[in-house]
Motif scaffolding. Sequence first.
Motif, mmCIF file in Angstrom:
data_model
loop_
_atom_site.group_PDB
_atom_site.id
_atom_site.type_symbol
_atom_site.label_atom_id
_atom_site.label_comp_id
_atom_site.label_asym_id
_atom_site.label_seq_id
_atom_site.Cartn_x
_atom_site.Cartn_y
_atom_site.Cartn_z
ATOM 1 N N GLY A 283 -15.995 14.904 -1.585
ATOM 2 C CA GLY A 283 -14.998 15.767 -2.207
ATOM 3 C C GLY A 283 -13.626 15.151 -2.072
ATOM 4 O O GLY A 283 -13.389 14.298 -1.216
ATOM 5 N N ALA A 284 -12.702 15.586 -2.917
ATOM 6 C CA ALA A 284 -11.351 15.026 -2.905
ATOM 7 C C ALA A 284 -10.555 15.560 -1.717
ATOM 8 O O ALA A 284 -10.848 16.622 -1.171
ATOM 9 C CB ALA A 284 -10.632 15.370 -4.202
ATOM 10 N N HIS A 285 -9.551 14.788 -1.324
ATOM 11 C CA HIS A 285 -8.615 15.217 -0.285
ATOM 12 C C HIS A 285 -7.239 15.314 -0.936
ATOM 13 O O HIS A 285 -6.509 14.336 -1.030
ATOM 14 C CB HIS A 285 -8.601 14.228 0.880
ATOM 15 N N PHE A 286 -6.907 16.522 -1.408
ATOM 16 C CA PHE A 286 -5.642 16.715 -2.121
ATOM 17 C C PHE A 286 -4.452 16.397 -1.222
ATOM 18 O O PHE A 286 -3.444 15.874 -1.694
ATOM 19 C CB PHE A 286 -5.537 18.161 -2.616
ATOM 20 N N GLY A 287 -4.549 16.734 0.059
ATOM 21 C CA GLY A 287 -3.422 16.524 0.963
ATOM 22 C C GLY A 287 -3.020 15.069 1.080
ATOM 23 O O GLY A 287 -1.863 14.763 1.388
ATOM 24 N N MET A 288 -3.970 14.155 0.849
ATOM 25 C CA MET A 288 -3.673 12.729 0.882
ATOM 26 C C MET A 288 -3.595 12.133 -0.512
ATOM 27 O O MET A 288 -3.224 10.966 -0.677
ATOM 28 C CB MET A 288 -4.747 11.995 1.699
ATOM 29 N N GLY A 289 -3.963 12.934 -1.510
ATOM 30 C CA GLY A 289 -3.936 12.449 -2.876
ATOM 31 C C GLY A 289 -5.039 11.460 -3.172
ATOM 32 O O GLY A 289 -4.888 10.601 -4.047
ATOM 33 N N THR B 18 -5.846 20.617 -10.007
ATOM 34 C CA THR B 18 -6.399 19.272 -10.144
ATOM 35 C C THR B 18 -5.695 18.343 -9.163
ATOM 36 O O THR B 18 -4.562 18.608 -8.736
ATOM 37 C CB THR B 18 -6.223 18.729 -11.571
ATOM 38 N N LEU B 19 -6.354 17.238 -8.824
ATOM 39 C CA LEU B 19 -5.764 16.283 -7.894
ATOM 40 C C LEU B 19 -4.467 15.714 -8.453
ATOM 41 O O LEU B 19 -3.458 15.625 -7.747
ATOM 42 C CB LEU B 19 -6.761 15.161 -7.592
ATOM 43 N N ALA B 20 -4.474 15.329 -9.720
ATOM 44 C CA ALA B 20 -3.272 14.755 -10.330
ATOM 45 C C ALA B 20 -2.133 15.767 -10.360
ATOM 46 O O ALA B 20 -0.974 15.435 -10.053
ATOM 47 C CB ALA B 20 -3.586 14.266 -11.743
ATOM 48 N N GLY B 21 -2.457 17.016 -10.704
ATOM 49 C CA GLY B 21 -1.433 18.051 -10.763
ATOM 50 C C GLY B 21 -0.854 18.360 -9.397
ATOM 51 O O GLY B 21 0.356 18.581 -9.249
ATOM 52 N N TYR B 22 -1.721 18.383 -8.400
ATOM 53 C CA TYR B 22 -1.239 18.646 -7.043
ATOM 54 C C TYR B 22 -0.328 17.518 -6.559
ATOM 55 O O TYR B 22 0.688 17.769 -5.904
ATOM 56 C CB TYR B 22 -2.423 18.818 -6.089
ATOM 57 N N CYS B 23 -0.678 16.273 -6.873
ATOM 58 C CA CYS B 23 0.171 15.137 -6.499
ATOM 59 C C CYS B 23 1.538 15.249 -7.171
ATOM 60 O O CYS B 23 2.573 14.970 -6.543
ATOM 61 C CB CYS B 23 -0.499 13.816 -6.874
ATOM 62 N N ARG C 176 0.822 -1.208 0.000
ATOM 63 C CA ARG C 176 0.000 0.000 0.000
ATOM 64 C C ARG C 176 0.861 1.265 0.000
ATOM 65 O O ARG C 176 0.544 2.247 -0.678
ATOM 66 C CB ARG C 176 -0.927 0.013 1.218
ATOM 67 N N ILE C 177 1.958 1.251 0.759
ATOM 68 C CA ILE C 177 2.848 2.413 0.781
ATOM 69 C C ILE C 177 3.403 2.659 -0.616
ATOM 70 O O ILE C 177 3.426 3.797 -1.105
ATOM 71 C CB ILE C 177 3.986 2.204 1.800
ATOM 72 N N ALA C 178 3.841 1.581 -1.264
ATOM 73 C CA ALA C 178 4.379 1.717 -2.620
ATOM 74 C C ALA C 178 3.314 2.236 -3.583
ATOM 75 O O ALA C 178 3.595 3.090 -4.444
ATOM 76 C CB ALA C 178 4.923 0.366 -3.097
ATOM 77 N N TRP C 179 2.083 1.743 -3.446
ATOM 78 C CA TRP C 179 1.003 2.200 -4.327
ATOM 79 C C TRP C 179 0.709 3.679 -4.090
ATOM 80 O O TRP C 179 0.541 4.443 -5.045
ATOM 81 C CB TRP C 179 -0.252 1.365 -4.087
ATOM 82 N N ARG C 180 0.658 4.079 -2.833
ATOM 83 C CA ARG C 180 0.336 5.483 -2.541
ATOM 84 C C ARG C 180 1.462 6.413 -2.967
ATOM 85 O O ARG C 180 1.212 7.556 -3.362
ATOM 86 C CB ARG C 180 0.021 5.664 -1.058
ATOM 87 N N GLU C 181 2.700 5.948 -2.875
ATOM 88 C CA GLU C 181 3.810 6.787 -3.336
ATOM 89 C C GLU C 181 3.698 7.078 -4.825
ATOM 90 O O GLU C 181 4.077 8.155 -5.285
ATOM 91 C CB GLU C 181 5.147 6.087 -3.041
ATOM 92 N N GLN C 182 3.133 6.145 -5.582
ATOM 93 C CA GLN C 182 3.012 6.314 -7.030
ATOM 94 C C GLN C 182 1.692 6.952 -7.449
ATOM 95 O O GLN C 182 1.647 7.748 -8.398
ATOM 96 C CB GLN C 182 3.159 4.954 -7.721
ATOM 97 N N HIS C 183 0.608 6.633 -6.744
ATOM 98 C CA HIS C 183 -0.724 7.051 -7.189
ATOM 99 C C HIS C 183 -1.409 8.067 -6.273
ATOM 100 O O HIS C 183 -2.435 8.643 -6.658
ATOM 101 C CB HIS C 183 -1.631 5.823 -7.314
ATOM 102 N N ALA C 184 -0.896 8.267 -5.068
ATOM 103 C CA ALA C 184 -1.492 9.230 -4.139
ATOM 104 C C ALA C 184 -0.342 9.977 -3.465
ATOM 105 O O ALA C 184 0.646 10.312 -4.115
ATOM 106 C CB ALA C 184 -2.386 8.508 -3.131
ATOM 107 N N LEU C 185 -0.467 10.258 -2.178
ATOM 108 C CA LEU C 185 0.599 10.950 -1.453
ATOM 109 C C LEU C 185 0.850 10.250 -0.125
ATOM 110 O O LEU C 185 -0.087 9.772 0.522
ATOM 111 C CB LEU C 185 0.222 12.411 -1.204
ATOM 112 N N VAL C 186 2.097 10.217 0.276
ATOM 113 C CA VAL C 186 2.500 9.591 1.539
ATOM 114 C C VAL C 186 3.030 10.673 2.462
ATOM 115 O O VAL C 186 3.785 11.555 2.040
ATOM 116 C CB VAL C 186 3.578 8.507 1.297
ATOM 117 N N PHE C 187 2.635 10.610 3.728
ATOM 118 C CA PHE C 187 3.068 11.611 4.692
ATOM 119 C C PHE C 187 4.579 11.526 4.916
ATOM 120 O O PHE C 187 5.140 10.431 4.959
ATOM 121 C CB PHE C 187 2.357 11.411 6.039
ATOM 122 N N PRO C 188 5.241 12.654 5.079
ATOM 123 C CA PRO C 188 6.676 12.610 5.404
ATOM 124 C C PRO C 188 6.875 12.002 6.793
ATOM 125 O O PRO C 188 6.018 12.114 7.670
ATOM 126 C CB PRO C 188 7.093 14.091 5.383
#
Length: 649
Positions: A483-489, A446-451, A348-360
Motif C-alpha cells: 500500500g502507499a505511504h502518503f506521509g512520505m509521498g 490520491t497520492l499525487a493530490g496529497y503531495c 535524492r532530497i531534490a527528487w523527493r521535494e519534487q516527486h514525493a515528500l520531505v520531512f520538515p
Amino acid sequence: MFQDNPLLQQLKAQIKETLPTVEGQVKATERGFGFLETDKGDSHFIPPAYMKKVVHGDRVSAVLRTEKEKTVAEPDELLEVGLNRFIARVKFVKERLNVVPDHPLMREPMRAKCKGLKGSELSNGDYVVAQLVKHPLRPDEPHFQVEITELVAAHNDPHVPWWVVLAKHDLAKAEPADPQGWQTPEDNQRQDLTQLPFVTIDAESTKDMDDALYVESREQGGWWLHVAIADPTAYVEAGDEVDLEARKRGFTQYLPGFNVPMLPRQLADELCSLVEGQQRYAVVARIPVATDGSAGEADFSLATIASHAKLAYDKVSDRLEGLADAWQPQDPVIADQIDLLHQLALARIAWREQHALVFPDRPDYRFEVDEQGNVVTIHVEPRRIANRIVEETMILANSAAAVLLAERVGGGVFNVHAGLDSERVDAARQMLADNGLEFDGDRLQTLAGYCELRRALDAQPDGYLDARLRRMQAFSEMAATPGAHFGMGLQGYATWTSPIRKYGDMVNHRLLKAVIEGRQAESLPDAALIEHLTAMRKLHRLCERDVGDWLFARYLASKAGTDEVFVGEIIDINRGGVRLRLQENGAVVFLPAPLLTDDKSRLTLAGDQGLAQFDGEQVFRLSQILEVVIHEVRVANRNIVVAPRHKLA
C-alpha cells in the motif's frame, strides 16, 4: 439501625426504579469530583462522595437524581472496571498497608494485601504492581482492595522512571536470554564484497550498527548505491527460541539513556553488528540512482562485507558543512565515499521535494543521563547533513524492498499511510478553503493530490494550517499487503534496514532471501503478527514519551518559580488551556487558562479552530511562539505547568 431497616431499603429501591439511568465512563478530576461521559457525548456531574465508589476509567450504569437543584449521577452498577493491573505507590495509613494508583487523577488510598512478598519489606513511596480484587460497586464488596504482586522500585531508586514505565506496560527491562555458543554458519553462496569500502555512519556510542553504505559513480552519470544490512536471520531460525522472544518484543526498546534489546546483545552488539574491520554477513541492495535523484530497479543479494570505517554523524557533518578545524578522514578512499554519498543524498532530497515528500527539519532532543539516573543536560540535535545522508539512503532502500516484495512475493510487512482520514476529507477541504486553499476532495484522497497539499502547506508563512490538518490525518499503520505511504509521498514502503532492532524487518529479510535464492517464501505475515507489531510499536513510543516526561519534570523542577524565560511553540489549544513544546529542550508543558488572564470570562479558547481570543480578538493560535516561565512542576505526576511571561490584559 436505619441502614438495616428492610422497609427503608425497599423504599429506596422503589424510588431508584423511578429514576432515569445512563451508562458511560467515569472521568475523574484533580478536585475530587468527576463526570460520567456517555457514548452520546453527554456529561453528568458526579459529586465527590459518589466518586469514592468508582475510579477514573470505570464504565458504569448510574442513576440520575436531583440534589440541591442540580442533576447528578450516582454510579449504581459496574459494567467494566477501569483499573485492573496497575502501578501504585505504597502508603501506610495508621500502619495499615494501602496503595495510591500512579495516576494524576487518582489520589485516594486503597486497602492492600501482599501476594508473594511481605508488607514489612515495603516502605512509603515504593512503587509496586497491584491488582484490583474488590470494588465497592460489586455485590458484597464494600470497599476497594488491591493485591500487591511485585515490587517495581524502592522510593529512593534513582532509576524509578525507567522501571516504573516498563513495569506499567509489562515490558522486559533486560536483554533476552542468550543461548550462547553462537557460530557463524557456513554459507558459500554469498558474494565476497569485503574489499568494497563500506562505511557506517552512526552516533559515536552506537554498538548495534545494522547498516553500511558504499557508493560508486556510473559511467553514464549518477551512482550505484550499495546498502548492506546486517543479517541476524543467518543465525536466528524462524520459530526458534530467540526468534519467538524477538517476535514477542517486536522492537528494541529505546529509552533516554537506556535501551532494552530485541535480540541477545551478543548478536545485536557483536556478531551481527557491522563493526569496523570485521567480516559480517549482510543482505545487500544495489540501486542505480540517476543524477536527478531518480532510482531504478534494485538488485538484492547475500554477501559478506567488512566495514572500512565507523563514521560519526557530527564529524561527517562538520566536514561537509565546512566548519573550521573539522575532522578529516585520513584515508582518501573514505573521504571519497563521504563526498559521493553527499552528492547522492542531495540529488535524492531534490527528487523527493519534487516527486514525493520531505520531512520538515525539526531537531531531536537527547537526554544526557548519569549513572544515578540524573539528567545532566538535554542536547538539542538538529538534523544535519550526515543524518540526512543515512535517512535518504534508508528511504531509498526500503522503498526498493517494497517494490520487490509487492511484485515477487505479494506480501510482507509494509508501512502504509492513507493521508487524510476518509471521514474528515470534507472537513479538511472546507477548512483549507476557508483559509484560501482550494482542493478537490476526491483528489485529496490520491497520492499525487496529497503531495500537492503538503507542498502547499510547506509554502505557508507559518505552521498553523499544517497543525490543524494533522488532526484530520489517518494514522500510519503496518500492513501485510502492499500500500502507499502518503506521509512520505511514496507508492510503497517496507522496512528491512533495521533487523537487529525490528522484528518486522527480520520477517522481510526472510522474504527477500526467498526471492534472492529463487524459492517460494515459507510463510507470509498474518493479521495476528501485524496487529501485534502495530501494538508494540505504539507501546514502545508511549514508553519513550512517558520516561521523557518524567525526566523533563525532574530537569525543570528547579526552574519552578524562577524568572527564567522559555520559548514554547503552541501544539494544542483546548478549553482548559494551551499545550506547548519548549524549543530549548523539547518538553511538553501546559499553560492553564486561569494563568493566561485574571478575567477568564474575556478569554475564548476554540480548540476546533486552534485559536485563542481575548475580548473577541485573536491573541494566539496553533504553531505560534509564546514566552513562558515555569510556574509549577509536579514530578510525581510528571506535570509541568507554565505561566505566560506577560498576562493578557
